[in-house]
Write a protein that holds these residues in place. Structure first.
Motif, PDB file in Angstrom:
ATOM      1  N   GLY A 147       0.826  -1.196   0.000  1.00  0.00           N
ATOM      2  CA  GLY A 147       0.000   0.000   0.000  1.00  0.00           C
ATOM      3  C   GLY A 147       0.863   1.249   0.000  1.00  0.00           C
ATOM      4  O   GLY A 147       2.088   1.178  -0.190  1.00  0.00           O
ATOM      5  N   ASN A 148       0.233   2.387   0.243  1.00  0.00           N
ATOM      6  CA  ASN A 148       0.994   3.638   0.227  1.00  0.00           C
ATOM      7  C   ASN A 148       1.295   4.173   1.626  1.00  0.00           C
ATOM      8  O   ASN A 148       1.689   5.328   1.788  1.00  0.00           O
ATOM      9  CB  ASN A 148       0.273   4.705  -0.603  1.00  0.00           C
ATOM     10  N   GLY A 149       1.089   3.326   2.640  1.00  0.00           N
ATOM     11  CA  GLY A 149       1.420   3.714   4.002  1.00  0.00           C
ATOM     12  C   GLY A 149       0.354   4.529   4.698  1.00  0.00           C
ATOM     13  O   GLY A 149       0.546   4.944   5.846  1.00  0.00           O
ATOM     14  N   LYS A 150      -0.778   4.749   4.049  1.00  0.00           N
ATOM     15  CA  LYS A 150      -1.857   5.527   4.648  1.00  0.00           C
ATOM     16  C   LYS A 150      -3.044   4.623   4.971  1.00  0.00           C
ATOM     17  O   LYS A 150      -3.312   3.661   4.256  1.00  0.00           O
ATOM     18  CB  LYS A 150      -2.283   6.654   3.713  1.00  0.00           C
ATOM     19  N   THR A 151      -3.739   4.940   6.035  1.00  0.00           N
ATOM     20  CA  THR A 151      -4.855   4.115   6.493  1.00  0.00           C
ATOM     21  C   THR A 151      -6.114   4.437   5.702  1.00  0.00           C
ATOM     22  O   THR A 151      -6.523   5.601   5.612  1.00  0.00           O
ATOM     23  CB  THR A 151      -5.108   4.332   7.987  1.00  0.00           C
ATOM     24  N   ALA A 152      -6.735   3.414   5.163  1.00  0.00           N
ATOM     25  CA  ALA A 152      -7.960   3.585   4.376  1.00  0.00           C
ATOM     26  C   ALA A 152      -9.157   3.820   5.297  1.00  0.00           C
ATOM     27  O   ALA A 152      -9.063   3.723   6.531  1.00  0.00           O
ATOM     28  CB  ALA A 152      -8.196   2.361   3.504  1.00  0.00           C
ATOM     29  N   PHE A 153     -10.282   4.101   4.689  1.00  0.00           N
ATOM     30  CA  PHE A 153     -11.526   4.316   5.424  1.00  0.00           C
ATOM     31  C   PHE A 153     -11.896   3.095   6.257  1.00  0.00           C
ATOM     32  O   PHE A 153     -11.514   1.955   5.947  1.00  0.00           O
ATOM     33  CB  PHE A 153     -12.662   4.636   4.444  1.00  0.00           C
ATOM     34  N   THR A 154     -12.665   3.323   7.294  1.00  0.00           N
ATOM     35  CA  THR A 154     -13.233   2.239   8.087  1.00  0.00           C
ATOM     36  C   THR A 154     -14.670   2.022   7.641  1.00  0.00           C
ATOM     37  O   THR A 154     -15.482   2.950   7.696  1.00  0.00           O
ATOM     38  CB  THR A 154     -13.218   2.577   9.590  1.00  0.00           C
ATOM     39  N   PRO A 155     -15.027   0.826   7.161  1.00  0.00           N
ATOM     40  CA  PRO A 155     -16.395   0.602   6.665  1.00  0.00           C
ATOM     41  C   PRO A 155     -17.431   0.811   7.769  1.00  0.00           C
ATOM     42  O   PRO A 155     -17.213   0.431   8.924  1.00  0.00           O
ATOM     43  CB  PRO A 155     -16.375  -0.860   6.216  1.00  0.00           C
ATOM     44  N   PRO A 156     -18.580   1.392   7.427  1.00  0.00           N
ATOM     45  CA  PRO A 156     -19.659   1.564   8.404  1.00  0.00           C
ATOM     46  C   PRO A 156     -20.502   0.307   8.557  1.00  0.00           C
ATOM     47  O   PRO A 156     -21.498   0.321   9.274  1.00  0.00           O
ATOM     48  CB  PRO A 156     -20.474   2.702   7.802  1.00  0.00           C
ATOM     49  N   TYR A 157     -20.149  -0.749   7.852  1.00  0.00           N
ATOM     50  CA  TYR A 157     -20.877  -2.010   7.883  1.00  0.00           C
ATOM     51  C   TYR A 157     -19.956  -3.114   8.399  1.00  0.00           C
ATOM     52  O   TYR A 157     -18.735  -2.948   8.487  1.00  0.00           O
ATOM     53  CB  TYR A 157     -21.374  -2.367   6.481  1.00  0.00           C
ATOM     54  N   THR A 158     -20.541  -4.246   8.726  1.00  0.00           N
ATOM     55  CA  THR A 158     -19.785  -5.408   9.189  1.00  0.00           C
ATOM     56  C   THR A 158     -19.959  -6.555   8.218  1.00  0.00           C
ATOM     57  O   THR A 158     -21.083  -6.860   7.807  1.00  0.00           O
ATOM     58  CB  THR A 158     -20.264  -5.848  10.584  1.00  0.00           C
ATOM     59  N   VAL A 159     -18.871  -7.168   7.821  1.00  0.00           N
ATOM     60  CA  VAL A 159     -18.941  -8.386   7.019  1.00  0.00           C
ATOM     61  C   VAL A 159     -18.098  -9.458   7.694  1.00  0.00           C
ATOM     62  O   VAL A 159     -17.172  -9.157   8.456  1.00  0.00           O
ATOM     63  CB  VAL A 159     -18.436  -8.170   5.571  1.00  0.00           C
ATOM     64  N   SER A 160     -18.422 -10.710   7.427  1.00  0.00           N
ATOM     65  CA  SER A 160     -17.633 -11.830   7.926  1.00  0.00           C
ATOM     66  C   SER A 160     -16.457 -12.033   6.982  1.00  0.00           C
ATOM     67  O   SER A 160     -16.635 -12.260   5.788  1.00  0.00           O
ATOM     68  CB  SER A 160     -18.492 -13.091   7.980  1.00  0.00           C
ATOM     69  N   VAL A 161     -15.242 -11.923   7.488  1.00  0.00           N
ATOM     70  CA  VAL A 161     -14.041 -11.997   6.660  1.00  0.00           C
ATOM     71  C   VAL A 161     -13.380 -13.360   6.831  1.00  0.00           C
ATOM     72  O   VAL A 161     -12.999 -13.749   7.932  1.00  0.00           O
ATOM     73  CB  VAL A 161     -13.049 -10.877   7.022  1.00  0.00           C
ATOM     74  N   LEU A 162     -13.254 -14.098   5.733  1.00  0.00           N
ATOM     75  CA  LEU A 162     -12.563 -15.380   5.748  1.00  0.00           C
ATOM     76  C   LEU A 162     -11.067 -15.188   5.909  1.00  0.00           C
ATOM     77  O   LEU A 162     -10.500 -14.202   5.424  1.00  0.00           O
ATOM     78  CB  LEU A 162     -12.798 -16.125   4.437  1.00  0.00           C
ATOM     79  N   GLY A 163     -10.416 -16.162   6.539  1.00  0.00           N
ATOM     80  CA  GLY A 163      -8.968 -16.214   6.489  1.00  0.00           C
ATOM     81  C   GLY A 163      -8.516 -16.529   5.077  1.00  0.00           C
ATOM     82  O   GLY A 163      -9.223 -17.199   4.310  1.00  0.00           O
ATOM     83  N   THR A 164      -7.339 -16.055   4.684  1.00  0.00           N
ATOM     84  CA  THR A 164      -6.902 -16.223   3.295  1.00  0.00           C
ATOM     85  C   THR A 164      -6.730 -17.686   2.893  1.00  0.00           C
ATOM     86  O   THR A 164      -6.844 -18.016   1.710  1.00  0.00           O
ATOM     87  CB  THR A 164      -5.580 -15.483   3.044  1.00  0.00           C
ATOM     88  N   SER A 165      -6.528 -18.564   3.845  1.00  0.00           N
ATOM     89  CA  SER A 165      -6.364 -19.984   3.502  1.00  0.00           C
ATOM     90  C   SER A 165      -7.638 -20.587   2.930  1.00  0.00           C
ATOM     91  O   SER A 165      -7.600 -21.629   2.262  1.00  0.00           O
ATOM     92  CB  SER A 165      -5.925 -20.778   4.736  1.00  0.00           C
ATOM     93  N   SER A 166      -8.776 -19.952   3.173  1.00  0.00           N
ATOM     94  CA  SER A 166     -10.055 -20.466   2.693  1.00  0.00           C
ATOM     95  C   SER A 166     -10.585 -19.741   1.456  1.00  0.00           C
ATOM     96  O   SER A 166     -11.570 -20.184   0.856  1.00  0.00           O
ATOM     97  CB  SER A 166     -11.109 -20.353   3.800  1.00  0.00           C
ATOM     98  N   VAL A 167      -9.958 -18.640   1.078  1.00  0.00           N
ATOM     99  CA  VAL A 167     -10.534 -17.790   0.032  1.00  0.00           C
ATOM    100  C   VAL A 167     -10.574 -18.490  -1.316  1.00  0.00           C
ATOM    101  O   VAL A 167     -11.620 -18.534  -1.983  1.00  0.00           O
ATOM    102  CB  VAL A 167      -9.758 -16.462  -0.065  1.00  0.00           C
ATOM    103  N   LYS A 168      -9.465 -19.042  -1.773  1.00  0.00           N
ATOM    104  CA  LYS A 168      -9.412 -19.641  -3.107  1.00  0.00           C
ATOM    105  C   LYS A 168     -10.452 -20.744  -3.263  1.00  0.00           C
ATOM    106  O   LYS A 168     -11.220 -20.766  -4.246  1.00  0.00           O
ATOM    107  CB  LYS A 168      -8.018 -20.179  -3.406  1.00  0.00           C
ATOM    108  N   SER A 169     -10.499 -21.677  -2.327  1.00  0.00           N
ATOM    109  CA  SER A 169     -11.429 -22.804  -2.449  1.00  0.00           C
ATOM    110  C   SER A 169     -12.877 -22.347  -2.376  1.00  0.00           C
ATOM    111  O   SER A 169     -13.748 -22.877  -3.072  1.00  0.00           O
ATOM    112  CB  SER A 169     -11.144 -23.849  -1.370  1.00  0.00           C
ATOM    113  N   THR A 170     -13.140 -21.358  -1.558  1.00  0.00           N
ATOM    114  CA  THR A 170     -14.512 -20.865  -1.415  1.00  0.00           C
ATOM    115  C   THR A 170     -14.977 -20.147  -2.675  1.00  0.00           C
ATOM    116  O   THR A 170     -16.076 -20.395  -3.182  1.00  0.00           O
ATOM    117  CB  THR A 170     -14.608 -19.914  -0.209  1.00  0.00           C
ATOM    118  N   VAL A 171     -14.138 -19.266  -3.193  1.00  0.00           N
ATOM    119  CA  VAL A 171     -14.521 -18.458  -4.348  1.00  0.00           C
ATOM    120  C   VAL A 171     -14.622 -19.295  -5.618  1.00  0.00           C
ATOM    121  O   VAL A 171     -15.470 -19.027  -6.482  1.00  0.00           O
ATOM    122  CB  VAL A 171     -13.518 -17.294  -4.525  1.00  0.00           C
TER     123      VAL A 171
END
Length: 366
Positions: A322-346
């Motif tokens: 990234g560019n070293g700056k902090t992005a926005f904080t989403p006003p919503y909540t989502v369930s975030v998978l660990g990266t080990s599960s992303v490929k197989s799930t998607v």
């Protein structure tokens, strides 16, 4: 007539779910070209499309079934039709791009295998759908197939223009002339979930636009001078797949607050994946980049913030920070998978793409 099946839906309240549905028990049978799937659920998108009052489309209105271009165009342009059910493959004639304008509360979905196809690569006659000044719209379980990339400054498979609260879910966009799915002109509160982007056809060189390989998938914001986009273009891409054939713009972002989460990138022909353009505010979270070039492209370093959070990079080359700056904080909540599960799930049989049976909301693992 094929055998009837009973689909029983129940209210899902598990915190791990990405989607929230209010559902009634009912019987649905497989359809022939003349039959209608009764709307099974009123779905509420999460991500940015959950904000500003939410996105529910046409709800449980009785679907209007379409099986050819004339019916499709009539149903989309009729403000009284709230749910459109696409059956089979519908070819868009040369110059027949459909203008979907000034409507509120509509769902367009496909039954299994439903496809909208364009075969014209010319500047004026290409494209499938143009969405403008619409609000509270859902597209689900549809394949948008173009004729292949050709840089003539033609049309995308689909463009979302000046529209708010749009949810694109379980769709597939492939082989657009100018791009697959672009979002521009102060569009806002958009979620793209479980959607696949690809190019299966070889790019055509020699176009008037100058690029011999214009397999550029997703442009968010049309130019650095489009300052009306400031404060808009709030877009979530969740559990999407930028698949083989995509060259760049996965997506390319200007101005917007864009959250790319739990998505998979594996196009070996890529020159850049996520491209951070002018005043982009990008939260790039728990994605998997595999055998791609420049997973995170900072371009000319004029972005507002590009934050890389817990991504997995496998056999990649080029830039990935990234560019070293902090992005926005989403006003919503989502369930975030660990990266080990992303490929197989998607990439699973019920993952990204038009992998559903219709307008349903029971997705495994979310």
């Amino acid at each position: 007539m094929r055998t009837k099946f009973l689909f029983t839906y129940s209210l899902l309240t598990l915190s791990s779910l990405f989607l929230s549905c209010e559902v009634n028990h009912q019987t649905i049978k497989p359809v022939s070209d003349d039959e209608t799937i009764t709307a099974a659920a009123t779905c509420r998108a999460q991500g940015w499309a959950s904000q500003n009052g939410g996105t529910t489309g046409g709800g449980t209105a009785t679907p209007t079934v379409v099986t050819n271009y004339t019916q499709l165009k009539a149903a989309i342009t009729n403000t009284g039709v709230k749910v459109v059910q696409v059956n089979g493959t519908i070819t868009i004639p040369s110059g027949g791009r459909i203008s979907f304008q000034d409507q509120t509360g509509k769902t367009i979905f496909g039954t299994a295998g439903a496809k909208l196809v364009s075969t014209d690569q010319t500047k004026d006659n290409s494209g499938i759908l143009y969405v403008k000044r619409c609000q509270n719209i859902i597209f689900r379980n549809l394949i948008f197939e173009g004729p292949g990339a050709y840089d003539t400054d033609g049309w995308d498979n689909c463009t979302i223009d000046a529209s708010t609260n749009v949810w694109v879910d379980h769709c597939e966009f492939r082989d657009g002339v100018d791009g697959n799915l672009d979002i521009k002109n102060a569009s806002d509160y958009i979620t793209v979930s479980w959607t696949k982007f690809s190019y299966l056809k070889a790019p055509k060189p020699g176009g008037s636009g100058g690029s011999d390989d214009h397999r550029f998938s997703n442009l968010l914001g049309s130019s650095d001078g489009a300052t009306g986009d400031r404060g808009k273009l709030r877009i979530t891409f969740a559990r999407c797949w930028w698949a083989p054939g995509c060259k760049a713009r996965m997506p390319r972002v200007r101005f917007g607050k864009v959250h790319v989460v739990n998505s998979y990138f594996n196009s070996t022909v890529s020159s850049s994946c996520i491209q951070a353009g002018f005043e982009a505010d990008l939260r790039i979270q728990s994605n998997v980049f595999e055998s791609v070039k420049n997973p995170i492209d900072l371009m000319d370093n004029k972005s507002t913030a590009v934050q890389e959070i817990s991504n997995l990079f496998t056999s990649v080359s080029g830039t990935k920070a990234g560019n070293g700056k902090t992005a926005f904080t989403p006003p919503y909540t989502v369930s975030v998978l660990g990266t080990s599960s992303v490929k197989s799930t998607v990439t699973s049989s019920t993952g990204a793409g038009a992998t559903l049976s219709g307008n349903v909301c029971t997705y495994s693992g979310i």
